[in-house]
Design a protein around this motif. Structure first.
Motif, PDB file in Angstrom:
ATOM      1  N   LEU A 153      -4.485  55.652  61.035  1.00 47.37           N
ATOM      2  CA  LEU A 153      -4.401  57.091  60.750  1.00 47.37           C
ATOM      3  C   LEU A 153      -3.068  57.433  60.096  1.00 47.37           C
ATOM      4  CD1 LEU A 153      -6.065  58.494  64.005  1.00 47.37           C
ATOM      5  CD2 LEU A 153      -6.975  58.629  61.676  1.00 47.37           C
ATOM      6  N   ARG A 154      -1.992  56.801  60.570  1.00 47.94           N
ATOM      7  CA  ARG A 154      -0.684  57.027  59.937  1.00 47.94           C
ATOM      8  C   ARG A 154      -0.671  56.506  58.505  1.00 47.94           C
ATOM      9  NH1 ARG A 154       4.400  55.856  64.041  1.00 47.94           N
ATOM     10  NH2 ARG A 154       3.751  57.247  65.721  1.00 47.94           N
ATOM     11  N   ALA A 155      -1.265  55.331  58.308  1.00 50.65           N
ATOM     12  CA  ALA A 155      -1.312  54.766  56.951  1.00 50.65           C
ATOM     13  C   ALA A 155      -2.048  55.712  56.005  1.00 50.65           C
ATOM     14  CB  ALA A 155      -1.986  53.392  56.987  1.00 50.65           C
ATOM     15  N   LYS A 156      -3.157  56.250  56.479  1.00 51.25           N
ATOM     16  CA  LYS A 156      -3.931  57.211  55.672  1.00 51.25           C
ATOM     17  C   LYS A 156      -3.082  58.446  55.357  1.00 51.25           C
ATOM     18  CE  LYS A 156      -8.535  56.467  55.090  1.00 51.25           C
ATOM     19  NZ  LYS A 156      -9.093  56.482  53.741  1.00 51.25           N
ATOM     20  N   ALA A 157      -2.462  58.961  56.420  1.00 51.08           N
ATOM     21  CA  ALA A 157      -1.703  60.208  56.257  1.00 51.08           C
ATOM     22  C   ALA A 157      -0.521  60.022  55.318  1.00 51.08           C
ATOM     23  CB  ALA A 157      -1.224  60.693  57.624  1.00 51.08           C
ATOM     24  N   GLU A 158       0.078  58.848  55.331  1.00 51.62           N
ATOM     25  CA  GLU A 158       1.275  58.605  54.527  1.00 51.62           C
ATOM     26  C   GLU A 158       0.943  57.948  53.180  1.00 51.62           C
ATOM     27  OE1 GLU A 158       4.110  56.488  56.973  1.00 51.62           O
ATOM     28  OE2 GLU A 158       3.761  57.840  58.671  1.00 51.62           O
TER      29      GLU A 158
END
Lengths: 404, 75
Positions: A153-158
Motif C-alpha cells: 500500500l505504501r509502494a502504491k501511495a508513493e
C-alpha cells in the motif's frame, strides 16, 4: 522484562506441571501446539520434560519456513538470478535448500540476495535503487502478511514501481483442518497460535470445536502460558466442555485486529490451492495479490519456473509436520540432517521441530533412541526423567524467580 | 542472538511479536520510534489507534500489530 518474566516463574511452572501430572490420570493425552513459536518455547524451557509421560505435545505445521515446498524455493532462486534484480527475504529463508542449492548459494554465485527484517526494508532498498527491480520473498502466516500488505500500500501511495512481492503467505485454518481430517493422528486438543490470533482473533478456530469436537486454547509464548494452556485443555475435557478459550488475553482480543484484517482484504485474495510441504496441496490455504497489485506481483512480472519438486527421499519432514513422527525418529535426524547442513526444512528454522529437538534435546533423545532401538521396541514419545529432564530443571532454575 | 534471528527466533517464523516501548511518534510518516531490548528502531503504526509515548507495542515484520495490555498479576 515486563510481561515476560511473570510467565517464567520456575516455582509456578513446577507447581502447575505437578498439578497437570496429578490430573492426567491413566489417559494418554495428545495435544498439538500449532505454532512454531510454541515449539521453540517448549524445547527452550524443557516443558516436555516437566510433563508426565502420558501428556504428549505434538508439534504442528505452524512454522512457515518448514512448510515451504522445494519448488517454491527454486522459484525464488530463479528470480534472484534474473539480471537487475535485488532479491530480499527474511534470514532463515536464505538457508532453505532448494533442489539445487539455497538462496545463500545463489548469493555466493553472484546473485544480489539481501536479508531484511521487514518488507518495509525492501521498500527502502527499492527507493534507493530505482534502476533495479527489488523482489521481496513474502512468507509467513497472518502475523506477517499485514506487514507485506502495508508495504504494498505504501509502494502504491508513493508511486514506487520497482518493488515486487513473490507471495508465499499462508493461512492457519486450512492446514489445521487437513490435520484434523488426517487418519494418521488422534489429538485431544490444540494449543492455538497466539500471535496469528492477534490478527485473526479466536473465532476462526470455532470450527475445531463445532465440527471436530476438539478444544482449542489460544496461548502465549512463555513457559507458564504453555503449561496453563495444557491444563485448560485437560480441564475442558474433564468437565465435558469443548470451547475456544483465550489464555493469551493480555495480547489477543477475541476479534483480533480489525484494521489488520481490513488491510489484508484490500491487498490479498485466497489462492485456489497451494502446496504445503508434507501436507500436499490444500485448497484456499494461501494468499495471492489482488489484481490491483498485479504490477507488483513477481509471479506475473518475472518468469517463474513453477516446477513441483519432490522432497529428498530420506527426508521425513512431512510426517514430522503432521505430528506422526517425532523428529528424532527421522532416519537422517542429527546425522545427515543438522542445522548446519539441513536436508529438510524442519531443521532450518529455529522454530522447526527438528531444529528445536536438535538444539535443546538432541543428546538425551539420541541416547533414548539408541537404547530403544537396541531393545527392538518402538521409541517412546517422552523422555520424562531422562538427562533431558535434568536440563529442563537447570533451565528453569536459571530463570529469575519473581518476588511478589 | 545470531545475525539472522532476534532472540534466537527468526522473524520469518511469524508467530513472534517483539515488544517496542514507544519513545516518539511521527503521525505524518505513520511510524513510532522506540526500543526493542534496548535497540533503537521504528515501526509502522497504521494498524493501531492513537499510539502514545510510553505505549508498549507488539510488532512483527516492522509493523505494530497490537498494544500490550497492562498485566493483571494473578488474573
Amino acid at each position: 522484562m515486563k510481561f515476560a518474566d511473570e510467565f517464567r516463574d520456575a516455582d509456578l511452572a513446577r507447581a502447575l506441571a505437578a498439578r497437570i501430572a496429578g490430573e492426567a490420570g491413566d489417559k494418554h493425552w495428545k495435544i498439538m501446539e500449532v505454532c512454531g513459536g510454541h515449539t521453540h518455547t517448549i524445547f527452550k524451557y524443557g516443558i516436555e520434560d516437566l510433563l508426565p509421560s502420558n501428556v504428549e505435545l505434538v508439534h504442528g505445521p505452524g512454522c512457515p519456513v518448514c512448510v515451504i515446498p522445494m519448488g517454491r524455493v527454486d522459484d525464488g532462486i530463479a528470480v534472484a538470478h534474473e539480471p537487475g534484480v535485488i532479491f530480499t527475504c527474511f534470514g532463515d529463508l536464505m538457508r532453505v535448500p532448494g533442489s539445487d542449492g539455497s538462496l545463500l548459494d545463489a548469493k555466493a554465485a553472484g546473485a544480489d540476495v539481501r536479508m531484511v527484517y521487514s518488507p518495509l526494508d525492501a521498500l527502502k532498498i527499492a527507493q534507493q535503487n530505482p534502476d533495479k527491480k527489488v523482489v521481496f520473498y513474502a512468507i509467513g502466516f497472518e502475523t506477517t502478511a499485514p506487514s507485506t500488505a502495508l508495504t504494498l500500500l505504501r509502494a502504491k501511495a508513493e508511486g514506487i514501481r520497482n518493488l515486487f512481492v513473490f507471495c508465499n503467505h499462508v493461512t492457519i485454518i486450512p492446514p489445521m483442518k487437513a490435520i484434523l481430517d488426517s487418519p494418521d493422528l488422534r489429538l485431544d486438543g490444540f494449543l492455538g497460535p497466539g500471535h496469528v490470533s492477534t490478527v485473526v482473533g479466536i473465532r476462526p478456530f470455532e470450527f475445531v470445536t463445532n465440527t471436530y469436537n476438539k478444544p482449542v486454547v489460544v496461548v502465549g509464548f512463555e513457559p507458564l502460558d504453555i503449561l496453563q494452556g495444557v491444563h485448560m485443555i485437560m480441564q475442558q475435557i474433564q468437565e465435558g466442555r469443548c470451547e475456544v478459550e483465550n489464555q493469551y488475553r493480555r495480547v489477543v482480543h477475541d476479534d483480533g485486529n480489525p484494521k489488520a484484517l481490513e488491510v489484508l482484504a484490500r491487498v490479498f485474495k485466497l489462492r485456489s490451492h497451494f502446496e504445503w510441504r508434507g501436507l500436499g496441496f490444500i485448497s484456499q490455504s494461501a494468499l495471492e495479490l489482488r489484481d490491483e497489485f498485479a504490477d507488483h506481483d513477481a509471479e506475473k512480472v518475472f518468469s517463474v519456473p513453477g516446477v513441483r519438486v519432490a522432497d529428498p527421499k530420506a527426508c521425513q519432514c512431512g510426517e514430522v509436520l503432521k505430528g506422526v513422527l517425532k523428529p528424532w525418529e527421522c532416519k537422517v535426524f542429527g546425522t545427515a540432517c543438522t542445522p548446519e547442513t539441513p536436508i529438510g526444512t524442519c531443521m532450518v528454522s529455529s522454530e522447526g521441530a527438528c531444529a528445536a529437538y536438535y538444539n535443546f534435546g538432541r543428546y538425551s533423545r539420541a541416547r533414548d533412541r539408541e537404547r530403544v532401538l537396541a531393545s527392538g521396541e518402538r521409541p517412546a514419545g517422552n523422555g520424562n526423567g531422562t538427562a533431558n529432564g535434568a536440563v529442563a530443571e537447570r533451565d528453569l532454575r536459571a530463570i529469575p524467580v519473581q518476588t511478589r | 542472538m545470531s545475525t539472522e534471528c532476534h532472540d534466537e527466533v527468526c522473524i520469518t517464523c511469524s508467530d513472534q511479536l517483539l515488544s517496542l516501548i514507544v519513545t516518539g511518534v511521527d503521525l505524518d510518516a505513520s511510524v513510532a520510534r522506540g526500543t526493542v531490548d534496548g535497540l533503537a528502531t521504528e515501526v509502522g503504526i497504521e494498524l493501531i489507534d492513537e499510539v502514545l509515548v510510553g505505549d508498549v507495542l507488539l510488532c512483527h515484520g516492522g509493523v505494530a500489530l497490537q498494544r500490550s495490555a497492562p498485566l493483571e498479576v494473578g488474573a
